[in-house]
Scaffold this motif. Structure first.
Motif, PDB file in Angstrom:
ATOM      1  N   LEU A  69     -29.253 -17.378  -5.804  1.00  0.00           N
ATOM      2  CA  LEU A  69     -30.492 -16.665  -6.278  1.00  0.00           C
ATOM      3  C   LEU A  69     -31.101 -15.349  -5.850  1.00  0.00           C
ATOM      4  O   LEU A  69     -31.448 -14.523  -6.381  1.00  0.00           O
ATOM      5  CB  LEU A  69     -31.538 -17.838  -6.486  1.00  0.00           C
ATOM      6  N   VAL A  70     -31.129 -15.294  -4.640  1.00  0.00           N
ATOM      7  CA  VAL A  70     -31.351 -14.026  -3.878  1.00  0.00           C
ATOM      8  C   VAL A  70     -30.565 -12.871  -4.154  1.00  0.00           C
ATOM      9  O   VAL A  70     -30.899 -11.922  -4.715  1.00  0.00           O
ATOM     10  CB  VAL A  70     -31.356 -14.277  -2.171  1.00  0.00           C
ATOM     11  N   ILE A  71     -29.183 -13.144  -4.250  1.00  0.00           N
ATOM     12  CA  ILE A  71     -28.171 -12.188  -4.463  1.00  0.00           C
ATOM     13  C   ILE A  71     -28.487 -11.695  -6.100  1.00  0.00           C
ATOM     14  O   ILE A  71     -28.578 -10.473  -6.261  1.00  0.00           O
ATOM     15  CB  ILE A  71     -26.970 -12.522  -4.291  1.00  0.00           C
ATOM     16  N   PRO A  76     -27.026  -7.992  -8.309  1.00  0.00           N
ATOM     17  CA  PRO A  76     -26.089  -8.875  -9.326  1.00  0.00           C
ATOM     18  C   PRO A  76     -24.844  -8.359  -9.504  1.00  0.00           C
ATOM     19  O   PRO A  76     -24.848  -6.969  -9.988  1.00  0.00           O
ATOM     20  CB  PRO A  76     -27.064  -9.224 -10.687  1.00  0.00           C
ATOM     21  N   GLY A  77     -23.779  -8.755  -9.235  1.00  0.00           N
ATOM     22  CA  GLY A  77     -22.400  -8.331  -9.632  1.00  0.00           C
ATOM     23  C   GLY A  77     -22.113  -7.276  -8.597  1.00  0.00           C
ATOM     24  O   GLY A  77     -20.938  -6.788  -8.635  1.00  0.00           O
ATOM     25  N   ASN A  78     -22.797  -6.841  -7.540  1.00  0.00           N
ATOM     26  CA  ASN A  78     -22.319  -6.069  -6.396  1.00  0.00           C
ATOM     27  C   ASN A  78     -21.575  -6.771  -5.551  1.00  0.00           C
ATOM     28  O   ASN A  78     -22.034  -7.613  -4.841  1.00  0.00           O
ATOM     29  CB  ASN A  78     -23.866  -5.597  -5.863  1.00  0.00           C
ATOM     30  N   PHE A  79     -20.274  -6.362  -5.226  1.00  0.00           N
ATOM     31  CA  PHE A  79     -19.329  -7.027  -4.284  1.00  0.00           C
ATOM     32  C   PHE A  79     -19.916  -6.684  -2.795  1.00  0.00           C
ATOM     33  O   PHE A  79     -19.455  -7.870  -2.162  1.00  0.00           O
ATOM     34  CB  PHE A  79     -17.816  -6.365  -4.180  1.00  0.00           C
ATOM     35  N   LEU A  80     -20.560  -5.775  -2.480  1.00  0.00           N
ATOM     36  CA  LEU A  80     -21.030  -5.810  -1.064  1.00  0.00           C
ATOM     37  C   LEU A  80     -22.225  -7.085  -0.872  1.00  0.00           C
ATOM     38  O   LEU A  80     -21.857  -7.473   0.083  1.00  0.00           O
ATOM     39  CB  LEU A  80     -21.720  -4.304  -0.735  1.00  0.00           C
ATOM     40  N   PHE A  81     -23.118  -7.118  -1.747  1.00  0.00           N
ATOM     41  CA  PHE A  81     -23.897  -8.123  -1.546  1.00  0.00           C
ATOM     42  C   PHE A  81     -23.153  -9.435  -1.793  1.00  0.00           C
ATOM     43  O   PHE A  81     -23.573 -10.364  -0.993  1.00  0.00           O
ATOM     44  CB  PHE A  81     -24.985  -8.095  -2.758  1.00  0.00           C
ATOM     45  N   ILE A  82     -22.233  -9.498  -2.624  1.00  0.00           N
ATOM     46  CA  ILE A  82     -21.379 -10.961  -2.804  1.00  0.00           C
ATOM     47  C   ILE A  82     -20.889 -11.365  -1.086  1.00  0.00           C
ATOM     48  O   ILE A  82     -21.005 -12.396  -0.785  1.00  0.00           O
ATOM     49  CB  ILE A  82     -20.391 -11.054  -3.936  1.00  0.00           C
ATOM     50  N   GLY A  83     -20.213 -10.425  -0.641  1.00  0.00           N
ATOM     51  CA  GLY A  83     -19.772 -10.665   0.684  1.00  0.00           C
ATOM     52  C   GLY A  83     -20.791 -10.728   1.645  1.00  0.00           C
ATOM     53  O   GLY A  83     -20.605 -11.743   2.616  1.00  0.00           O
ATOM     54  N   ILE A  84     -21.820 -10.079   1.657  1.00  0.00           N
ATOM     55  CA  ILE A  84     -23.014 -10.475   2.661  1.00  0.00           C
ATOM     56  C   ILE A  84     -23.382 -11.882   2.415  1.00  0.00           C
ATOM     57  O   ILE A  84     -23.848 -12.526   3.264  1.00  0.00           O
ATOM     58  CB  ILE A  84     -24.222  -9.645   2.277  1.00  0.00           C
ATOM     59  N   GLY A  85     -23.337 -12.318   1.180  1.00  0.00           N
ATOM     60  CA  GLY A  85     -23.992 -13.756   0.913  1.00  0.00           C
ATOM     61  C   GLY A  85     -23.002 -14.604   1.292  1.00  0.00           C
ATOM     62  O   GLY A  85     -23.544 -15.985   1.870  1.00  0.00           O
ATOM     63  N   LEU A  86     -21.722 -14.508   1.206  1.00  0.00           N
ATOM     64  CA  LEU A  86     -20.778 -15.479   1.733  1.00  0.00           C
ATOM     65  C   LEU A  86     -20.722 -15.520   3.262  1.00  0.00           C
ATOM     66  O   LEU A  86     -20.926 -16.660   3.825  1.00  0.00           O
ATOM     67  CB  LEU A  86     -19.322 -14.866   1.230  1.00  0.00           C
TER      68      LEU A  86
END
Length: 305
Positions: A69-71, A76-86
């Motif tokens: 939800l935060v991401i 949304p859809g940003n690969f860098l933020f997805i990596g940070i989320g993981l």
């Protein structure tokens, strides 16, 4: 052509998935796939393990949903933020000592951030999290209600295997004066310990188990002590002199005469050897008594070889 036997765990996994899909359709869940994945991941070999796994994965679902939800709000859809989320998910799960929850958390997180198109991000994340929890709950319920795993039977089989292994080692020791490796007995004891812990957890849930806690604990201690005494015997002396008491027990139990030893002189090493051997035989006899009187081991097993 012979087909492999389908295990009960496989059948229950299929039932859990089908029920999850039915519930998803009836209540119009947004993500039946995510709910089904959760149902598959939760099914374990015992009810207590399934409950523990379910609890951890519920935590993982909530963590994955929250981070997702935060991401969605910040990138949304940003690969860098997805990596940070993981990375955040793995870190949080490790800090909370729920490492098993990380996989489910990442699945939920990735479904939320990759499948999202547009609309209310909050409701979208909440719905995906709820769908996953439905699969978790159904899988735990199926494992508990439909033929709970027979951990008791597995323990009894292990006990019998350990008994036969000790019997084999003692026989080799007496008639061949060596018994090779103790690795097999060590592995069996470790497996017994693992299954005993699961059994204790299942007892708390009262999943139709016979209560042999005291007997299992005694047997476990006896086998552990036997392994220790055999380990000591292995390095004491070659061609030891077996005293009359131990000789009498061995010949009576195995119904087979031991070869007479020419050398009747004994030393301190013989005394130590016979002490450990007597301890093994006494515990061996105690194990047999418990197995015959206290625990109904599966029929058809002939222990006297």
């Amino acid at each position: 052509m012979d087909f492999p036997k389908v295990g009960m765990r496989t059948i229950k996994t299929v039932i859990a998935v089908i029920l999850t899909l039915i519930v998803s359709e009836i209540f119009g869940l947004n993500s039946p796939i995510l709910a089904s994945i959760a149902a598959v991941m939760i099914m374990e070999g015992s009810v207590s393990e399934s409950l523990s796994s379910g609890k951890n994965r519920m935590y993982g679902t909530i963590i994955g949903g929250a981070i997702g939800l935060v991401i969605l709000y910040i990138g949304p859809g940003n690969f860098l933020f997805i990596g940070i989320g993981l990375v955040l998910i793995i870190n949080i799960c490790n800090r909370l000592k729920i490492e098993d929850a990380a996989r489910m958390a990442m699945v939920v997180f990735l479904v939320i951030v990759l499948d999202y198109t547009e609309g209310d991000a909050f409701n979208y994340a909440i719905n995906r999290t709820f769908d996953t929890l439905v699969g978790v709950v159904i899988s735990i319920a199926v494992n508990y209600i439909i033929r709970p795993p027979r951990i008791e039977r597995k323990i009894k089989r292990l006990l019998d295997d350990m008994y036969l292994e000790v019997q084999y080692l003692v026989k080799k020791l007496a008639w061949e004066e060596h018994f090779g490796s103790l690795d097999n007995l060590r592995k069996q004891i470790n497996m017994m310990e693992e299954n005993y812990e699961v059994y204790m957890d299942d007892i708390k849930l009262q999943t139709r188990l016979e209560n042999h806690i005291s007997s299992y604990q005694k047997l476990f201690n006896h086998f552990e002590k036997i392994r220790n005494h055999l380990s000591a015997i292995k390095y004491i002396k070659e061609h030891p002199h077996i005293n009359e008491k131990n000789r009498e027990f061995l010949e009576k139990y195995f119904n087979k005469k031991l070869p007479r030893q020419d050398n009747t002189e004994t030393d301190d090493l013989d005394f130590i050897y016979n002490f450990h051997l007597e301890e093994v035989l006494n515990r061996f006899e105690a194990i047999e008594k418990i197995l015959e009187e206290d625990i109904d081991i599966e029929e058809g097993i002939n222990r006297k070889q």
